[in-house]
Design an enzyme around this catalytic site. Structure first.
Site, PDB file in Angstrom:
ATOM      1  N   SER A 151       0.835  -1.279   0.019  1.00 38.18           N
ATOM      2  CA  SER A 151      -0.037   0.053  -0.133  1.00 38.18           C
ATOM      3  C   SER A 151       0.971   1.058  -0.067  1.00 38.18           C
ATOM      4  O   SER A 151       2.002   1.193   0.294  1.00 38.18           O
ATOM      5  CB  SER A 151      -0.785  -0.019   1.209  1.00 38.18           C
ATOM      6  OG  SER A 151      -0.290   0.405   2.345  1.00 38.18           O
ATOM      7  N   HIS A 211     -11.278  -4.947   6.988  1.00 38.99           N
ATOM      8  CA  HIS A 211     -10.044  -5.022   7.135  1.00 38.99           C
ATOM      9  C   HIS A 211      -9.400  -5.183   8.606  1.00 38.99           C
ATOM     10  O   HIS A 211      -9.998  -4.658   9.485  1.00 38.99           O
ATOM     11  CB  HIS A 211      -9.276  -3.802   6.588  1.00 38.99           C
ATOM     12  CG  HIS A 211      -9.445  -3.462   5.268  1.00 38.99           C
ATOM     13  ND1 HIS A 211     -10.422  -2.867   4.503  1.00 38.99           N
ATOM     14  CD2 HIS A 211      -8.799  -4.082   4.300  1.00 38.99           C
ATOM     15  CE1 HIS A 211     -10.343  -2.860   3.272  1.00 38.99           C
ATOM     16  NE2 HIS A 211      -9.390  -3.496   2.981  1.00 38.99           N
ATOM     17  N   ASP A 251      -1.684  -1.573  -3.584  1.00 39.80           N
ATOM     18  CA  ASP A 251      -2.864  -1.936  -2.792  1.00 39.80           C
ATOM     19  C   ASP A 251      -3.460  -0.608  -2.157  1.00 39.80           C
ATOM     20  O   ASP A 251      -2.786   0.366  -1.566  1.00 39.80           O
ATOM     21  CB  ASP A 251      -2.575  -2.725  -1.536  1.00 39.80           C
ATOM     22  CG  ASP A 251      -3.746  -3.366  -0.920  1.00 39.80           C
ATOM     23  OD1 ASP A 251      -4.744  -3.468  -1.656  1.00 39.80           O
ATOM     24  OD2 ASP A 251      -3.671  -3.588   0.374  1.00 39.80           O
ATOM     25  N   HIS A 252      -4.704  -0.459  -2.494  1.00 43.44           N
ATOM     26  CA  HIS A 252      -5.448   0.953  -1.814  1.00 43.44           C
ATOM     27  C   HIS A 252      -4.819   2.112  -2.346  1.00 43.44           C
ATOM     28  O   HIS A 252      -4.547   3.097  -1.486  1.00 43.44           O
ATOM     29  CB  HIS A 252      -5.487   0.801  -0.437  1.00 43.44           C
ATOM     30  CG  HIS A 252      -6.634  -0.145   0.075  1.00 43.44           C
ATOM     31  ND1 HIS A 252      -8.058  -0.165  -0.131  1.00 43.44           N
ATOM     32  CD2 HIS A 252      -6.389  -1.414   0.612  1.00 43.44           C
ATOM     33  CE1 HIS A 252      -8.446  -1.314   0.494  1.00 43.44           C
ATOM     34  NE2 HIS A 252      -7.519  -2.201   0.848  1.00 43.44           N
ATOM     35  N   ASN A 266      -7.232 -10.850  -0.386  1.00 38.85           N
ATOM     36  CA  ASN A 266      -6.093  -9.799   0.066  1.00 38.85           C
ATOM     37  C   ASN A 266      -5.953 -10.205   1.827  1.00 38.85           C
ATOM     38  O   ASN A 266      -7.022 -10.461   2.496  1.00 38.85           O
ATOM     39  CB  ASN A 266      -6.542  -8.624   0.074  1.00 38.85           C
ATOM     40  CG  ASN A 266      -6.342  -7.770  -1.236  1.00 38.85           C
ATOM     41  OD1 ASN A 266      -6.315  -8.506  -2.107  1.00 38.85           O
ATOM     42  ND2 ASN A 266      -6.079  -6.557  -1.360  1.00 38.85           N
ATOM     43  N   HIS A 323     -11.388  -8.184  -0.135  1.00 36.28           N
ATOM     44  CA  HIS A 323     -10.558  -7.698   0.873  1.00 36.28           C
ATOM     45  C   HIS A 323     -10.769  -7.924   2.462  1.00 36.28           C
ATOM     46  O   HIS A 323     -11.762  -8.652   2.532  1.00 36.28           O
ATOM     47  CB  HIS A 323     -10.392  -6.078   0.850  1.00 36.28           C
ATOM     48  CG  HIS A 323      -9.792  -5.488  -0.320  1.00 36.28           C
ATOM     49  ND1 HIS A 323      -8.700  -4.698  -0.235  1.00 36.28           N
ATOM     50  CD2 HIS A 323     -10.043  -5.774  -1.589  1.00 36.28           C
ATOM     51  CE1 HIS A 323      -8.297  -4.493  -1.489  1.00 36.28           C
ATOM     52  NE2 HIS A 323      -9.066  -4.945  -2.334  1.00 36.28           N
ATOM     53  N   GLY A 324      -9.908  -8.183   3.360  1.00 40.41           N
ATOM     54  CA  GLY A 324     -10.182  -8.565   4.408  1.00 40.41           C
ATOM     55  C   GLY A 324     -10.262 -10.002   4.716  1.00 40.41           C
ATOM     56  O   GLY A 324     -10.965 -10.663   5.197  1.00 40.41           O
ATOM     57  N   GLY A 325      -9.221 -10.371   4.159  1.00 35.55           N
ATOM     58  CA  GLY A 325      -9.113 -12.149   4.228  1.00 35.55           C
ATOM     59  C   GLY A 325      -8.778 -12.808   5.416  1.00 35.55           C
ATOM     60  O   GLY A 325      -8.608 -13.961   5.697  1.00 35.55           O
TER      61      GLY A 325
HETATM   62  P1  13P Z   1      -6.596  -8.037   6.279  1.00 38.53           P
HETATM   63  O1  13P Z   1      -5.849  -7.125   7.033  1.00 38.53           O
HETATM   64  O2  13P Z   1      -7.974  -8.121   7.152  1.00 38.53           O
HETATM   65  O3  13P Z   1      -6.274  -9.273   5.871  1.00 38.53           O
HETATM   66  O4  13P Z   1      -7.142  -7.214   5.143  1.00 38.53           O
HETATM   67  C1  13P Z   1      -6.173  -7.124   4.029  1.00 38.53           C
HETATM   68  C2  13P Z   1      -6.462  -6.303   2.884  1.00 38.53           C
HETATM   69  O5  13P Z   1      -7.753  -6.405   2.514  1.00 38.53           O
HETATM   70  C3  13P Z   1      -5.445  -5.401   2.336  1.00 38.53           C
HETATM   71  O6  13P Z   1      -6.158  -4.734   1.127  1.00 38.53           O
END
Ligand code: 13P
Length: 294
Positions: free
Chosen positions: A49, A178, A82-83, A230, A208-210
């Site tokens: 990022s 996230h 990323d982002h 992600n 996102h937010g895996g």
């Molecule tokens: P986490 O930190 O929840 O795994 O999310 C990562 C993410 O989505 C990065 O873009």
């Protein structure tokens, strides 16, 4: 081999699996990802990022390491910003050799998100790179954003968004967030919405937010059409736990040994995650021609 994220994710979309995208801030993480992918014969995406680049993995430092390791990898490796949000983030990333950029204007109104995404997708495509965008908004677990259905992606709006922006893959909001969820909590995902998004868009979709989203949720999300996941928090947490365990065993642990042990712990986690999302054994290992290096 160093590849475009677009072709990698089209393969995942056509064959019904997902590719892990791991945020990397140092060489140990890059090695854990690429060596883990090679051992699993899996593709992998490395994410950085703008904040991670500004604060630690600077554009002149980590991207050349990623590129060098990706080019000699025996499996496909893509490299994604990323982002991204400020225009200079994209220029920096494209100049530094990323193979893809994500424009995150998901906190903007629909028309502004379309406008910004159109501009960055055109810039990336003009440089021969791919572009990820986000519609709906994946917020933060600490704020409880996963439960806010107002943020979820609307399938009809998503169709218009993709048609107008020409993004190559779309991050959708279906109930993840996230960061770390409260202890013991597993988010509830909207699989009906996800299945409808896949049917409507027929393109690679991103989750996102895996981290901490629960194995059953992740497996079902892949079955319903997610092709890129992600993961940041869980990989870093594995590194920290390993450092704590090592220093508990021996407070005088040698620093290089500590780095190597941490790298192995992250690699183990990444390999298990790859098996869970179906990316293992999708490619035949083949090291590109080049000089033998230590
Ligand atoms: P986490 O930190 O929840 O795994 O999310 C990562 C993410 O989505 C990065 O873009």
């Amino acid at each position: 081999m160093f590849v475009s994220m677009k072709e990698m994710l089209i393969h995942a979309h056509e064959n019904g699996y997902a590719v892990m995208a791991v945020n990397c801030v140092n060489m140990e993480q890059v090695k854990a990802c690429i060596e883990g992918a090679e051992e699993e014969c899996s593709p992998i995406i490395l994410n950085i990022s703008p904040r991670q680049m500004r604060e630690h993995g600077h554009s002149y430092a980590l991207p050349p390491v990623v590129k060098s390791m990706a080019e000699r990898a025996g499996v496909p490796v893509a490299f994604n910003l990323d982002h991204g949000s400020a225009y200079e983030d994209f220029v920096t990333a494209l100049k530094a050799g990323f193979s893809s950029v994500m424009i995150d204007a998901s906190a903007c109104e629909f028309e502004e998100n379309v406008r910004r995404t159109q501009m960055i997708a055109a810039l990336a495509h003009g440089c021969g790179k791919s572009c990820e965008a986000e519609l709906g908004h994946v917020g933060n677990a600490e704020a409880g954003d996963e439960a806010n259905t107002d943020y979820y992606t609307n399938p009809e709006q998503a169709k218009e968004f993709v048609d107008r922006t020409h993004c190559d893959c779309l991050a959708v909001a279906i109930g993840t967030a996230h960061g770390s969820y409260p202890k013991g909590m597993v988010p509830k995902l909207d699989f009906e919405r996800l299945a409808l998004l896949k049917k409507t868009l027929n393109m690679p979709l991103v989750l996102h937010g895996g981290s901490g989203a629960g194995e059953e949720n992740i497996r079902r999300a892949v079955a319903c059409g997610i092709n890129k996941i992600n993961v940041n928090t869980d990989v870093m947490a594995h590194a920290v736990e390993e450092i704590k365990a090592a220093l508990k065993e021996n407070p005088d642990y040698n620093y290089m040994d500590l780095c190597m042990r941490t790298e192995d712990a992250m690699k183990d986690f990444i390999r298990r995650y790859m098996r869970m999302i179906g990316s293992s054994m999708r490619y035949t290992f083949s090291r590109p021609e080049g000089p033998e290096l230590d």
